[in-house]
Design an enzyme around this catalytic site. Structure first.
Site, PDB file in Angstrom:
ATOM      1  N   ASP A  18       0.824  -1.198   0.000  1.00 26.19           N
ATOM      2  CA  ASP A  18       0.000   0.000   0.000  1.00 26.19           C
ATOM      3  C   ASP A  18       0.866   1.258   0.000  1.00 26.19           C
ATOM      4  OD1 ASP A  18      -2.309   1.481   0.051  1.00 26.19           O
ATOM      5  OD2 ASP A  18      -2.634   1.283   2.203  1.00 26.19           O
ATOM      6  N   HIS A  35       3.087   3.222  -9.165  1.00 22.41           N
ATOM      7  CA  HIS A  35       2.943   1.784  -9.408  1.00 22.41           C
ATOM      8  C   HIS A  35       4.241   1.191  -9.977  1.00 22.41           C
ATOM      9  CE1 HIS A  35      -1.167   1.973  -8.271  1.00 22.41           C
ATOM     10  NE2 HIS A  35      -1.563   2.668  -9.321  1.00 22.41           N
ATOM     11  N   LEU A 129      11.516 -20.598  -3.716  1.00 20.73           N
ATOM     12  CA  LEU A 129      10.500 -19.757  -3.080  1.00 20.73           C
ATOM     13  C   LEU A 129       9.272 -19.753  -3.976  1.00 20.73           C
ATOM     14  CD1 LEU A 129      10.741 -16.397  -1.277  1.00 20.73           C
ATOM     15  CD2 LEU A 129       9.369 -16.464  -3.353  1.00 20.73           C
TER      16      LEU A 129
END
Length: 238
Positions: A18, A35, A129
């Site tokens: 956020d 972004h 991962l």
């Protein structure tokens, strides 16, 4: 949990990324610049997660509520996802990262869906991962879908109502193949879950930090892991 130099490391970390818009506004830049900077923060965080031995990193990339944003911003986000996939795919392979998607990502159109599913398929055998990207995801919708599936199985006589327990619900969630969530981080100073992993976060440690997502880096991630390691997890016990 795994160990990193004797320190407890969460197996599964989730992040609500956020603050992109506020980061751009502070610099008098268009929101798309925030972004883009957020995408760079994701790259840094992914590298840090691999370095510290985290097994699963789940990120809230696009919520089901994000469709309320302007068409221009949604188009920018979609283009950025496409760009990120093209630019970062080789890095995912080099780092041994497996990509997994949760949410109804079909809403983004056939071209992006094909690119996403191809990336998922090509990284499927990577084991270092797992990067879980939540796209058009909402936790309430996920739980409701699990309830419908169990209701259908009950109606078909496959299971009895008394057989439905916490594990049977968990088995119908999109995260069923993943390690339990250990740590959930939200950046930018907001203190809420915003319909993200509500079921999975039942016993996760929650960490809310003031850092805007584009400024999040390896040091911030390491500090979050330190805070996790310092906490005593009782899971409802004493």
């Amino acid at each position: 949990m795994s160990q990193d130099g004797g320190k407890s490391v969460p197996r599964h970390v989730a992040i609500i990324m956020d603050g992109n818009g506020r980061w751009a506004e502070q610099r008098r830049l268009p929101r798309v610049a925030g972004h883009r900077a957020g995408a760079e923060a994701l790259r840094r965080t992914l590298e840090a997660a691999v370095k510290h031995g985290v097994e699963v990193l789940t990120v809230y990339a696009f919520s089901s509520e994000n469709w309320r944003r302007s068409p221009e911003e949604i188009a920018d986000l979609t283009s950025l996802m496409r760009f990120y996939l093209e630019r970062e795919f080789d890095r995912l392979m080099q780092e041994g990262v497996r990509l997994k998607l949760i949410g109804d990502y079909s809403a983004f159109g056939s071209d992006l869906v094909k690119r996403l599913e191809r990336a998922v398929e090509r990284t499927a055998k990577n084991e270092r991962l797992t990067l879980v990207v939540a796209l058009n995801y909402g936790s309430r919708a996920e739980i409701a879908a699990a309830a419908r599936t169990l209701a259908a199985k009950t109606a078909a006589g496959e299971i009895e109502p008394a057989d439905i327990d916490e594990q049977s619900i968990a088995n119908e969630l999109q995260t069923r193949e993943l390690a339990d969530l250990d740590l959930l981080i939200r950046t930018s100073g907001e203190v809420r879950l915003s319909n993200f992993l509500l079921w999975q976060a039942a016993y996760a440690e929650l960490l809310f930090v003031d850092t805007l997502w584009p400024d999040f880096d390896e040091q911030a991630f390491a500090e979050a892991l330190d805070q996790f390691a310092a906490r005593q997890r009782r899971f409802g016990g004493r």
